[in-house]
Write a protein that holds these residues in place. Structure first.
Motif, PDB file in Angstrom:
ATOM      1  N   MET A  92       0.788  -1.062   0.099  1.00 12.22           N
ATOM      2  CA  MET A  92      -0.163  -0.002  -0.041  1.00 12.22           C
ATOM      3  C   MET A  92       0.828   1.206   0.201  1.00 12.22           C
ATOM      4  SD  MET A  92      -3.145   0.943   2.644  1.00 12.22           S
ATOM      5  CE  MET A  92      -4.191  -0.497   2.029  1.00 12.22           C
ATOM      6  N   SER A  93       0.715   2.243  -1.076  1.00 11.52           N
ATOM      7  CA  SER A  93       1.365   3.210  -0.922  1.00 11.52           C
ATOM      8  C   SER A  93       0.753   4.420  -0.203  1.00 11.52           C
ATOM      9  CB  SER A  93       1.743   3.624  -2.594  1.00 11.52           C
ATOM     10  OG  SER A  93       0.487   3.970  -3.035  1.00 11.52           O
ATOM     11  N   ILE A  94       1.575   5.250   0.274  1.00  9.14           N
ATOM     12  CA  ILE A  94       1.193   6.491   1.015  1.00  9.14           C
ATOM     13  C   ILE A  94       0.865   7.593  -0.286  1.00  9.14           C
ATOM     14  CG2 ILE A  94       1.825   8.515   2.447  1.00  9.14           C
ATOM     15  CD1 ILE A  94       3.648   6.625   3.963  1.00  9.14           C
ATOM     16  N   HIS A  95      -0.357   8.156  -0.211  1.00  8.05           N
ATOM     17  CA  HIS A  95      -0.653   9.089  -1.151  1.00  8.05           C
ATOM     18  C   HIS A  95      -0.680  10.555  -0.615  1.00  8.05           C
ATOM     19  CE1 HIS A  95      -3.895   5.606  -2.417  1.00  8.05           C
ATOM     20  NE2 HIS A  95      -2.548   5.698  -2.862  1.00  8.05           N
ATOM     21  N   ARG A  96      -0.777  10.529   0.650  1.00  7.66           N
ATOM     22  CA  ARG A  96      -0.331  12.135   1.500  1.00  7.66           C
ATOM     23  C   ARG A  96      -0.058  12.098   2.871  1.00  7.66           C
ATOM     24  NH1 ARG A  96      -5.355  10.977   1.366  1.00  7.66           N
ATOM     25  NH2 ARG A  96      -7.023  11.577   3.190  1.00  7.66           N
ATOM     26  N   ILE A  97       0.662  12.797   3.293  1.00  2.36           N
ATOM     27  CA  ILE A  97       1.216  12.973   4.574  1.00  2.36           C
ATOM     28  C   ILE A  97       0.425  14.371   5.371  1.00  2.36           C
ATOM     29  CG2 ILE A  97       2.915  13.366   6.283  1.00  2.36           C
ATOM     30  CD1 ILE A  97       4.746  11.845   4.341  1.00  2.36           C
ATOM     31  N   GLU A  98      -0.223  14.109   6.420  1.00  4.92           N
ATOM     32  CA  GLU A  98      -1.064  15.259   7.033  1.00  4.92           C
ATOM     33  C   GLU A  98      -0.741  15.399   8.513  1.00  4.92           C
ATOM     34  OE1 GLU A  98      -5.155  14.767   6.491  1.00  4.92           O
ATOM     35  OE2 GLU A  98      -5.078  14.991   4.587  1.00  4.92           O
ATOM     36  N   LYS A  99      -0.699  16.393   9.069  1.00  8.38           N
ATOM     37  CA  LYS A  99      -0.480  16.672  10.559  1.00  8.38           C
ATOM     38  C   LYS A  99      -1.597  16.003  11.078  1.00  8.38           C
ATOM     39  CE  LYS A  99      -0.017  20.310  14.026  1.00  8.38           C
ATOM     40  NZ  LYS A  99       0.203  21.565  14.442  1.00  8.38           N
ATOM     41  N   LEU A 100      -1.453  15.206  12.213  1.00  8.14           N
ATOM     42  CA  LEU A 100      -2.509  14.373  13.011  1.00  8.14           C
ATOM     43  C   LEU A 100      -3.581  15.202  13.371  1.00  8.14           C
ATOM     44  CD1 LEU A 100      -3.379  11.723  14.089  1.00  8.14           C
ATOM     45  CD2 LEU A 100      -2.259  12.358  16.205  1.00  8.14           C
ATOM     46  N   ARG A 101      -5.099  14.881  13.104  1.00  7.98           N
ATOM     47  CA  ARG A 101      -6.023  15.484  13.470  1.00  7.98           C
ATOM     48  C   ARG A 101      -6.962  14.411  14.339  1.00  7.98           C
ATOM     49  NH1 ARG A 101      -7.091  16.478   7.907  1.00  7.98           N
ATOM     50  NH2 ARG A 101      -8.739  15.147   7.983  1.00  7.98           N
ATOM     51  N   GLN A 102      -7.747  14.867  14.982  1.00 11.19           N
ATOM     52  CA  GLN A 102      -8.682  14.132  15.922  1.00 11.19           C
ATOM     53  C   GLN A 102      -9.458  13.291  15.134  1.00 11.19           C
ATOM     54  OE1 GLN A 102     -10.978  16.346  18.837  1.00 11.19           O
ATOM     55  NE2 GLN A 102     -11.212  14.579  20.149  1.00 11.19           N
ATOM     56  N   TYR A 126       2.660  13.292  12.455  1.00  8.38           N
ATOM     57  CA  TYR A 126       2.083  13.383  10.959  1.00  8.38           C
ATOM     58  C   TYR A 126       1.886  11.893  10.790  1.00  8.38           C
ATOM     59  CZ  TYR A 126       4.106  18.020  11.021  1.00  8.38           C
ATOM     60  OH  TYR A 126       4.324  19.303  11.109  1.00  8.38           O
ATOM     61  N   VAL A 127       0.714  11.783   9.891  1.00  9.59           N
ATOM     62  CA  VAL A 127       0.596  10.640   9.521  1.00  9.59           C
ATOM     63  C   VAL A 127       0.344  10.508   8.054  1.00  9.59           C
ATOM     64  CG1 VAL A 127      -1.073   9.913  11.608  1.00  9.59           C
ATOM     65  CG2 VAL A 127      -2.075  11.243   9.559  1.00  9.59           C
ATOM     66  N   GLY A 128       0.732   9.264   7.579  1.00  4.24           N
ATOM     67  CA  GLY A 128       0.722   8.961   6.049  1.00  4.24           C
ATOM     68  C   GLY A 128      -0.484   8.339   5.766  1.00  4.24           C
ATOM     69  N   LEU A 129      -0.964   8.660   4.953  1.00 11.13           N
ATOM     70  CA  LEU A 129      -2.488   8.114   4.598  1.00 11.13           C
ATOM     71  C   LEU A 129      -2.553   7.457   3.132  1.00 11.13           C
ATOM     72  CD1 LEU A 129      -4.470  11.395   5.696  1.00 11.13           C
ATOM     73  CD2 LEU A 129      -4.416   9.311   6.818  1.00 11.13           C
ATOM     74  N   ALA A 130      -3.407   6.408   2.866  1.00 10.93           N
ATOM     75  CA  ALA A 130      -3.711   5.877   1.699  1.00 10.93           C
ATOM     76  C   ALA A 130      -5.094   5.807   1.826  1.00 10.93           C
ATOM     77  CB  ALA A 130      -3.037   4.360   1.708  1.00 10.93           C
ATOM     78  N   GLY A 131      -5.649   6.581   0.922  1.00 12.85           N
ATOM     79  CA  GLY A 131      -6.961   6.814   0.824  1.00 12.85           C
ATOM     80  C   GLY A 131      -7.393   7.498   2.390  1.00 12.85           C
ATOM     81  N   GLN A 132      -8.375   7.067   3.262  1.00  8.31           N
ATOM     82  CA  GLN A 132      -8.567   7.488   4.626  1.00  8.31           C
ATOM     83  C   GLN A 132      -7.813   6.686   5.752  1.00  8.31           C
ATOM     84  OE1 GLN A 132     -10.321  10.415   5.172  1.00  8.31           O
ATOM     85  NE2 GLN A 132     -10.256  10.551   2.950  1.00  8.31           N
ATOM     86  N   ALA A 133      -7.043   5.611   5.264  1.00  8.78           N
ATOM     87  CA  ALA A 133      -6.387   4.533   6.075  1.00  8.78           C
ATOM     88  C   ALA A 133      -4.997   5.299   6.634  1.00  8.78           C
ATOM     89  CB  ALA A 133      -6.169   3.344   5.401  1.00  8.78           C
ATOM     90  N   VAL A 134      -4.626   5.035   7.772  1.00  6.53           N
ATOM     91  CA  VAL A 134      -3.420   5.604   8.395  1.00  6.53           C
ATOM     92  C   VAL A 134      -2.631   4.474   8.336  1.00  6.53           C
ATOM     93  CG1 VAL A 134      -2.169   6.293  10.503  1.00  6.53           C
ATOM     94  CG2 VAL A 134      -4.467   7.216   9.847  1.00  6.53           C
ATOM     95  N   VAL A 135      -1.600   4.548   7.393  1.00  2.00           N
ATOM     96  CA  VAL A 135      -0.752   3.554   7.086  1.00  2.00           C
ATOM     97  C   VAL A 135       0.834   3.606   7.697  1.00  2.00           C
ATOM     98  CG1 VAL A 135      -1.958   2.648   5.151  1.00  2.00           C
ATOM     99  CG2 VAL A 135       0.035   4.377   4.597  1.00  2.00           C
ATOM    100  N   GLY A 136       0.933   4.866   8.359  1.00  2.00           N
ATOM    101  CA  GLY A 136       2.246   5.123   8.795  1.00  2.00           C
ATOM    102  C   GLY A 136       2.167   6.362   9.476  1.00  2.00           C
ATOM    103  N   TYR A 137       3.066   6.664  10.483  1.00  3.98           N
ATOM    104  CA  TYR A 137       3.234   8.130  11.142  1.00  3.98           C
ATOM    105  C   TYR A 137       4.770   8.176  11.631  1.00  3.98           C
ATOM    106  CZ  TYR A 137       3.344   6.097  16.019  1.00  3.98           C
ATOM    107  OH  TYR A 137       3.602   5.550  17.163  1.00  3.98           O
ATOM    108  N   PHE A 138       4.993   9.626  11.956  1.00  5.45           N
ATOM    109  CA  PHE A 138       6.181   9.935  12.784  1.00  5.45           C
ATOM    110  C   PHE A 138       5.998  11.140  13.638  1.00  5.45           C
ATOM    111  CE2 PHE A 138       6.369  12.333   8.808  1.00  5.45           C
ATOM    112  CZ  PHE A 138       6.766  13.672   9.203  1.00  5.45           C
ATOM    113  N   THR A 139       6.578  11.065  14.553  1.00  7.79           N
ATOM    114  CA  THR A 139       6.269  12.145  15.755  1.00  7.79           C
ATOM    115  C   THR A 139       7.647  13.023  15.909  1.00  7.79           C
ATOM    116  OG1 THR A 139       4.669  10.805  16.668  1.00  7.79           O
ATOM    117  CG2 THR A 139       5.665  12.419  18.088  1.00  7.79           C
ATOM    118  N   LEU A 140       7.648  14.195  15.787  1.00  7.90           N
ATOM    119  CA  LEU A 140       8.580  15.196  16.225  1.00  7.90           C
ATOM    120  C   LEU A 140       8.518  15.538  17.827  1.00  7.90           C
ATOM    121  CD1 LEU A 140       8.768  17.204  13.057  1.00  7.90           C
ATOM    122  CD2 LEU A 140      10.414  15.190  13.570  1.00  7.90           C
TER     123      LEU A 140
END
Length: 65
Positions: A1-11, A45-59
């Motif tokens: 599954m590939s990451i389509h976008r990265i977004e700052k984590l939201r609720q 920040y979460v990596g998203l494939a569609g609406q699914a969270v497929v990865g994340y990183f935290t600073l």
């Protein structure tokens, strides 16, 4: 599954289904990441494939003397 976008984590990100195989990392994302972000202790920040969270990183805030 590939990451389509990265977004700052939201609720509203669906983190409850995230499973990377490491219970500690899964638990951090599900239970602590957003609250830590609100308090200013970290930003996730979460990596998203569609609406699914497929990865994340935290600073995280920190310092070295």
């Amino acid at each position: 599954m590939s990451i389509h976008r990265i977004e700052k984590l939201r609720q509203d990100h669906a983190v409850e289904m995230f499973d990377c195989g490491n219970q500690d990392l899964d638990r951090f994302l599900r239970q602590h990441a957003f609250h830590s972000q609100l308090s200013g202790g970290s930003t996730t920040y979460v990596g998203l494939a569609g609406q699914a969270v497929v990865g994340y990183f935290t600073l995280a805030v920190g310092s070295v003397e």
